[in-house]
Design a protein around this motif. Structure first.
Motif, PDB file in Angstrom:
ATOM      1  N   ILE A  70       0.776  -1.241   0.000  1.00 14.50           N
ATOM      2  CA  ILE A  70       0.000   0.000   0.000  1.00 14.50           C
ATOM      3  C   ILE A  70       0.810   1.295   0.000  1.00 14.50           C
ATOM      4  N   ASN A  71       2.043   1.299   0.540  1.00 12.68           N
ATOM      5  CA  ASN A  71       2.714   2.594   0.752  1.00 12.68           C
ATOM      6  C   ASN A  71       2.925   3.408  -0.536  1.00 12.68           C
ATOM      7  N   MET A  72       3.527   2.821  -1.559  1.00 13.84           N
ATOM      8  CA  MET A  72       3.762   3.568  -2.791  1.00 13.84           C
ATOM      9  C   MET A  72       2.465   3.793  -3.570  1.00 13.84           C
ATOM     10  N   ALA A  73       1.496   2.902  -3.368  1.00 16.18           N
ATOM     11  CA  ALA A  73       0.196   3.080  -4.016  1.00 16.18           C
ATOM     12  C   ALA A  73      -0.479   4.356  -3.509  1.00 16.18           C
ATOM     13  N   ILE A  74      -0.392   4.613  -2.202  1.00 17.35           N
ATOM     14  CA  ILE A  74      -0.963   5.836  -1.635  1.00 17.35           C
ATOM     15  C   ILE A  74      -0.262   7.058  -2.211  1.00 17.35           C
ATOM     16  N   TRP A 127     -19.023   6.768   5.381  1.00 15.44           N
ATOM     17  CA  TRP A 127     -18.440   5.809   6.322  1.00 15.44           C
ATOM     18  C   TRP A 127     -18.756   4.361   5.966  1.00 15.44           C
ATOM     19  N   LYS A 128     -19.951   4.128   5.443  1.00 13.53           N
ATOM     20  CA  LYS A 128     -20.341   2.756   5.099  1.00 13.53           C
ATOM     21  C   LYS A 128     -19.421   2.193   4.018  1.00 13.53           C
ATOM     22  N   LEU A 129     -19.165   3.006   2.999  1.00 11.10           N
ATOM     23  CA  LEU A 129     -18.299   2.546   1.911  1.00 11.10           C
ATOM     24  C   LEU A 129     -16.851   2.406   2.390  1.00 11.10           C
ATOM     25  N   VAL A 130     -16.410   3.300   3.273  1.00  9.17           N
ATOM     26  CA  VAL A 130     -15.060   3.193   3.839  1.00  9.17           C
ATOM     27  C   VAL A 130     -14.910   1.879   4.589  1.00  9.17           C
ATOM     28  N   LEU A 131     -15.947   1.515   5.346  1.00 10.33           N
ATOM     29  CA  LEU A 131     -15.914   0.254   6.095  1.00 10.33           C
ATOM     30  C   LEU A 131     -15.845  -0.939   5.151  1.00 10.33           C
ATOM     31  N   VAL A 132     -16.646  -0.898   4.097  1.00 10.32           N
ATOM     32  CA  VAL A 132     -16.632  -1.989   3.107  1.00 10.32           C
ATOM     33  C   VAL A 132     -15.258  -2.116   2.461  1.00 10.32           C
ATOM     34  N   LEU A 133     -14.666  -0.984   2.077  1.00 13.60           N
ATOM     35  CA  LEU A 133     -13.349  -0.987   1.449  1.00 13.60           C
ATOM     36  C   LEU A 133     -12.270  -1.485   2.403  1.00 13.60           C
ATOM     37  N   THR A 134     -12.374  -1.098   3.672  1.00 17.84           N
ATOM     38  CA  THR A 134     -11.397  -1.535   4.673  1.00 17.84           C
ATOM     39  C   THR A 134     -11.462  -3.040   4.875  1.00 17.84           C
ATOM     40  N   LEU A 135     -12.676  -3.568   4.949  1.00 19.00           N
ATOM     41  CA  LEU A 135     -12.853  -5.016   5.102  1.00 19.00           C
ATOM     42  C   LEU A 135     -12.354  -5.758   3.868  1.00 19.00           C
ATOM     43  N   LEU A 136     -12.591  -5.162   2.699  1.00 17.70           N
ATOM     44  CA  LEU A 136     -12.117  -5.782   1.458  1.00 17.70           C
ATOM     45  C   LEU A 136     -10.598  -5.787   1.414  1.00 17.70           C
ATOM     46  N   TYR A 137      -9.971  -4.694   1.867  1.00 19.74           N
ATOM     47  CA  TYR A 137      -8.511  -4.655   1.919  1.00 19.74           C
ATOM     48  C   TYR A 137      -7.986  -5.741   2.868  1.00 19.74           C
ATOM     49  N   PHE A 172      -9.399  -8.521   3.627  1.00 20.45           N
ATOM     50  CA  PHE A 172      -9.594  -9.815   2.976  1.00 20.45           C
ATOM     51  C   PHE A 172      -8.503 -10.070   1.937  1.00 20.45           C
ATOM     52  N   LEU A 173      -8.204  -9.056   1.107  1.00 24.35           N
ATOM     53  CA  LEU A 173      -7.171  -9.203   0.087  1.00 24.35           C
ATOM     54  C   LEU A 173      -5.790  -9.393   0.724  1.00 24.35           C
ATOM     55  N   TYR A 174      -5.564  -8.669   1.828  1.00 22.17           N
ATOM     56  CA  TYR A 174      -4.257  -8.763   2.483  1.00 22.17           C
ATOM     57  C   TYR A 174      -3.998 -10.172   3.020  1.00 22.17           C
ATOM     58  N   LYS A 175      -5.071 -10.864   3.345  1.00 26.29           N
ATOM     59  CA  LYS A 175      -4.946 -12.241   3.836  1.00 26.29           C
ATOM     60  C   LYS A 175      -4.237 -13.119   2.806  1.00 26.29           C
ATOM     61  N   TYR A 176      -4.384 -12.771   1.533  1.00 30.91           N
ATOM     62  CA  TYR A 176      -3.800 -13.568   0.453  1.00 30.91           C
ATOM     63  C   TYR A 176      -2.586 -12.879  -0.180  1.00 30.91           C
ATOM     64  N   TRP A 177      -2.192 -11.743   0.396  1.00 30.85           N
ATOM     65  CA  TRP A 177      -1.040 -11.016  -0.142  1.00 30.85           C
ATOM     66  C   TRP A 177       0.247 -11.790   0.084  1.00 30.85           C
ATOM     67  N   ARG A 233      -1.927  -6.957  -7.165  1.00 21.70           N
ATOM     68  CA  ARG A 233      -1.260  -5.865  -6.471  1.00 21.70           C
ATOM     69  C   ARG A 233      -1.925  -4.514  -6.750  1.00 21.70           C
ATOM     70  N   PHE A 234      -2.534  -4.375  -7.957  1.00 23.18           N
ATOM     71  CA  PHE A 234      -3.288  -3.144  -8.192  1.00 23.18           C
ATOM     72  C   PHE A 234      -4.562  -3.134  -7.367  1.00 23.18           C
ATOM     73  N   ALA A 235      -5.237  -4.271  -7.301  1.00 27.81           N
ATOM     74  CA  ALA A 235      -6.499  -4.355  -6.556  1.00 27.81           C
ATOM     75  C   ALA A 235      -6.290  -4.020  -5.084  1.00 27.81           C
ATOM     76  N   ILE A 236      -5.300  -4.642  -4.443  1.00 23.54           N
ATOM     77  CA  ILE A 236      -5.079  -4.399  -3.020  1.00 23.54           C
ATOM     78  C   ILE A 236      -4.567  -2.985  -2.773  1.00 23.54           C
ATOM     79  N   GLY A 237      -3.715  -2.482  -3.674  1.00 19.78           N
ATOM     80  CA  GLY A 237      -3.216  -1.123  -3.530  1.00 19.78           C
ATOM     81  C   GLY A 237      -4.304  -0.086  -3.743  1.00 19.78           C
ATOM     82  N   ALA A 238      -5.170  -0.323  -4.723  1.00 23.15           N
ATOM     83  CA  ALA A 238      -6.253   0.612  -5.029  1.00 23.15           C
ATOM     84  C   ALA A 238      -7.283   0.650  -3.909  1.00 23.15           C
ATOM     85  N   VAL A 239      -7.703  -0.518  -3.457  1.00 22.96           N
ATOM     86  CA  VAL A 239      -8.700  -0.587  -2.379  1.00 22.96           C
ATOM     87  C   VAL A 239      -8.158   0.052  -1.101  1.00 22.96           C
ATOM     88  N   GLY A 240      -6.914  -0.274  -0.761  1.00 28.38           N
ATOM     89  CA  GLY A 240      -6.311   0.283   0.445  1.00 28.38           C
ATOM     90  C   GLY A 240      -6.114   1.785   0.363  1.00 28.38           C
TER      91      GLY A 240
END
Length: 324
Positions: free
Chosen positions: A48-52, A176-186, A188-193, A220-227
């Motif tokens: 996530i760092n360089m993606a941000i 906030w609802k969408l932020v929560l969804v995105l955080t949970l998705l990140y 989930f993706l990080y679990k497989y990173w 790596r784009f998906a996890i970086g973008a979501v995060g």
């Protein structure tokens, strides 16, 4: 939401990402490992760092202004802002190491060189394409399909640059609802990173495409973008509250991130040589985290005051900070 003409929440995100980069590099020097364990997991920051950083850069990208700028003036301006301080500090590192490794020049500060290539590519295409979406598609294709190895980092970064550009148009709709969804998705993706998905392990090369390369690039784009979207949107919502005034305080240092980035490599090179001299490395989980946090924090404080001093001299500010 603004400090002068700057977006406070964006400056906070840039500073936070810069701290992650500095801490990760610091942990490398302290541990003697290329991918040290931070936050109980190897390569935890790479996702996530360089993606941000690149998303934040795209957030302030102005295509209309690019089109009206002269091509030579635009390229020169970006070269002075990005490549000049990158070159100056790299020469400082060469003096410290007593090794003029020109072959490593372009990759050493790869974020700046990749950002320069991305911006110049977009500028050149926008000179002829009036539709922003056409510029978007063509710039992705040019950097993805060009059979040049030195463009692999730019190929990785340009989708995040455009992500930031389009995010600015819709960020006011993210609640906030969408932020929560995105955080949970990140999460989930990080679990497989895996580090093997990173740009360092599996870069995208158009001349030798494989299924693993495609999967790694998409993931790596998906996890970086979501995060990145989750973090930037969350920061925008939080910074409004008085209880998060500390975020505004930290955001006031967001304009120093370029200097933090370029100078951090010098400080970490010195740290690397110190650890070699002591012949001692720290790899214990927890201990490494704390020590890397403290040392990188001290580095950033010192680098801030160095920048304050450099800004007093016009030539120093030009060559070492890219201020013009």
């Amino acid at each position: 939401m603004r400090s002068g003409k700057r977006l406070e929440y964006l400056d906070f995100c840039k500073l936070f990402a810069m701290f992650m980069v500095t801490m990760a590099h610091c942990a490398q020097r302290l541990s003697g490992e290329v991918f040290p364990s931070l936050l109980v997991s190897k390569d935890s920051f790479i996702s996530i760092n360089m993606a941000i950083f690149m998303t934040a850069s795209g957030f302030v990208m102005n295509i209309d202004k690019m089109r009206t700028s002269g091509t030579k003036d635009f390229i020169l301006s970006k070269a002075v802002r990005l490549l000049l301080p990158m070159t100056s500090w790299y020469l400082v590192i060469c003096l410290i190491t007593r090794n003029l490794a020109l072959a490593l020049y372009w990759d050493y500060y790869w974020y700046l060189s990749a950002l320069f290539v991305c911006l110049v590519t977009i500028k050149l295409i926008s000179n002829y394409a009036t539709n922003t979406y056409v510029v978007f598609i063509l710039s992705l294709l040019v950097l993805s399909l060009a059979p040049l190895q030195f463009l692999e980092r730019s190929c990785y970064m340009i989708p995040f640059l455009w992500l930031g550009f389009f995010l600015r148009r819709i960020i006011h709709r993210i609640d906030w609802k969408l932020v929560l969804v995105l955080t949970l998705l990140y999460a989930f993706l990080y679990k497989y990173w895996d580090v093997d998905y990173s740009i360092y392990k599996t870069p995208f090369h158009s001349w030798e495409v494989s299924s693993h390369m495609i999967i790694a690039s998409v993931f790596r784009f998906a996890i970086g973008a979501v995060g990145s979207v989750a973090f930037i949107a969350c920061s925008r919502l939080l910074i409004r509250y008085k209880y998060f005034g500390w975020m505004k305080l930290l955001a006031s240092y967001g304009g120093y991130t370029l200097g933090f980035y370029t100078m951090s490599f010098v400080f970490n090179e010195i740290l690397k040589r110190l650890m070699w001299h002591l012949d001692t490395y720290i790899v214990a989980p927890g201990v490494l985290d704390i020590l890397a946090f403290v040392v990188s924090g001290l580095m950033m404080v010192i680098m801030y005051y160095i920048q304050k001093v450099l800004k007093q001299n016009r030539l120093m500010a030009l060559f070492l900070l890219g201020n013009h």
